[in-house]
Write an enzyme that holds these catalytic residues in place. Structure first.
Site, PDB file in Angstrom:
ATOM      1  N   GLU A  54       1.521  17.026 -29.888  1.00 26.42           N
ATOM      2  CA  GLU A  54       1.487  17.514 -31.261  1.00 26.42           C
ATOM      3  C   GLU A  54       2.055  18.934 -31.355  1.00 26.42           C
ATOM      4  OE1 GLU A  54      -2.460  15.181 -30.689  1.00 26.42           O
ATOM      5  OE2 GLU A  54      -1.024  16.294 -29.462  1.00 26.42           O
ATOM      6  N   ALA A 157       1.156  -9.758  -3.167  1.00 27.76           N
ATOM      7  CA  ALA A 157       2.411 -10.519  -3.141  1.00 27.76           C
ATOM      8  C   ALA A 157       2.142 -11.779  -2.342  1.00 27.76           C
ATOM      9  CB  ALA A 157       3.524  -9.700  -2.496  1.00 27.76           C
ATOM     10  N   SER A 171       4.948 -10.874   7.218  1.00 26.81           N
ATOM     11  CA  SER A 171       4.856 -10.831   5.753  1.00 26.81           C
ATOM     12  C   SER A 171       6.066 -10.188   5.088  1.00 26.81           C
ATOM     13  CB  SER A 171       3.592 -10.070   5.336  1.00 26.81           C
ATOM     14  OG  SER A 171       3.649  -8.732   5.796  1.00 26.81           O
ATOM     15  N   TRP A 173       9.926 -10.334   4.122  1.00 22.69           N
ATOM     16  CA  TRP A 173       9.315  -9.980   2.844  1.00 22.69           C
ATOM     17  C   TRP A 173       8.993 -11.267   2.113  1.00 22.69           C
ATOM     18  CZ3 TRP A 173       7.883  -5.130   2.412  1.00 22.69           C
ATOM     19  CH2 TRP A 173       8.600  -4.150   3.075  1.00 22.69           C
ATOM     20  N   THR A 199      -4.637  -3.658   7.436  1.00 25.06           N
ATOM     21  CA  THR A 199      -3.263  -3.534   6.954  1.00 25.06           C
ATOM     22  C   THR A 199      -2.520  -2.449   7.720  1.00 25.06           C
ATOM     23  OG1 THR A 199      -3.827  -4.319   4.735  1.00 25.06           O
ATOM     24  CG2 THR A 199      -1.848  -2.976   4.927  1.00 25.06           C
TER      25      THR A 199
END
Length: 373
Positions: A54, A157, A171, A173, A199
């Site tokens: 603003e 994914a 994994s 891709w 991971t």
């Protein structure tokens, strides 16, 4: 044909989106000043400590703001517990005749007080124009300012049969380049990315945005016994992005000291049977000012987070591939719910194509709101 409040609010929302990933812990806000059917000033909030939308729009409008209409996607602020002056003062000083806002500011320090002050000063106020769009835009801010806990996104994914890796852990891709590009953008838009130690040991990830102009999130690793290798990329790259290891009292103190000397942050949390409480973790992260977390864990972490009920939004990138075996690693591991009536449900589901993959995203239905979970 004269342009409507709807048109100018859409413009304010487009401006607000320019601050995506840059304003935390503040909301994304855009503002447009219109006089006699013409835009005479506009702006968006670029980040903490910078002028609010603003104020920028009014500054650009100058004297032309007198008698004009101000459009903004969030109620103008009226409190002083921040680094910039209250926007209400600037609005009143400018001579703005009318304010159109999409939504009330959920911040308890504002929460309608801004609108009240404007009305008492004789300014016409219209609120609720494109409210739902405005609330979705600032869903992270709304969750954090009302609960002091981060907004949590779970991203995975997977293949068509719900797998994230082969039995050997391969994994890369599963999804294509377009989907991976979106994940880098997601990382740049949140305050933190969270994974489990599994991971880290399997993939040795960087968890950075790796795109020009994108900021890197804080990398958080759930590591109850502090198994992270000292040569891990997350340890070696602390100059690029903060690494926070969340561990327990069972972690070796000497290794904690070594990691801290290298610039890694280590947090000790209580645990039950070697599992760290997500509830306690997110309470702590909220107190540290982390407003959003992207979970990019393996099946174990994903399952724990979902069962703990801490996930607000899920994003699954699904590749047209099949791994064809129960020994392949699942996107969500652990014990299943006992019946379909107990299944977690996604609401407001959106499905779109991303390169050669599909993206399915939605919001976790909160327990007690009907439908099973």
């Amino acid at each position: 044909m004269p342009k409507t409040d709807l048109y100018y609010m859409q413009r304010a929302l487009r401006l607000a989106r320019k601050g995506r990933g840059k304003t935390s812990p503040n909301p994304m806000v855009g503002a447009v000043v219109v006089k006699n059917g013409a835009v005479v000033g506009e702006g968006f909030h670029p980040g903490p400590g910078a002028p609010h939308a603003e104020a920028i729009a009014l500054s650009k409008a100058g004297k032309r703001a007198k008698g004009a209409t101000l459009y903004t996607n969030l109620e103008p602020c009226c409190h002083t517990e921040k680094r910039t002056p209250p926007c209400i003062e600037a609005i009143l000083e400018s001579g703005i005749r009318r304010v159109v806002a999409a939504m009330t500011d959920p911040n308890p320090l504002v929460a309608g007080r801004g609108f009240d002050l404007l009305r008492k000063a004789g300014v016409e106020v219209r609120e609720g124009v494109l409210r739902e769009e405005a609330e979705r835009l600032n869903e992270i801010f709304i969750k954090y300012i009302t609960t002091q806990k981060p907004f949590v996104i779970l991203k995975a994914a997977t293949t068509l049969d719900g797998r994230i890796a082969t039995a050997t852990g391969s994994s890369r891709w599963i999804t294509g380049e377009a989907a991976r590009g979106e994940v880098h953008r997601l990382r740049s838009e949140v305050d933190a990315v969270l994974v489990g130690i599994g991971t880290v040991l399997a993939d040795d990830p960087m968890l950075t945005a790796r795109r020009p102009g994108m900021k890197n999130p804080t990398r958080i690793v759930l590591d109850p016994h502090l198994k992270i290798p000292l040569k891990a990329k997350l340890v070696a790259s602390v100059s690029e992005a903060t690494t926070l290891l969340v561990t327990t009292a069972s972690a070796p103190s000497e290794k904690i000291r070594t990691l801290e000397k290298r610039g890694v942050r280590v947090a000790l949390l209580p645990h039950a049977k070697g599992k760290i409480s997500f509830e306690l973790l997110f309470e702590r992260l909220g107190k540290e000012g982390i407003t959003s977390v992207l979970i990019e864990g393996g099946g174990i972490v994903n399952g724990m987070a979902l069962r703990a009920g801490v996930v607000d939004k899920a994003i699954f990138y699904v590749a047209p591939k099949l791994l064809c075996g129960e020994d392949a690693r699942s996107a969500v591991a652990g014990k299943s719910v006992p019946s379909l009536d107990d299944a977690l449900i996604l609401e407001e589901v959106r499905i779109r194509k991303v390169g050669g993959d599909l993206c399915i995203e939605g919001y976790l239905q909160k327990r007690g709101t009907g439908g099973g979970s």
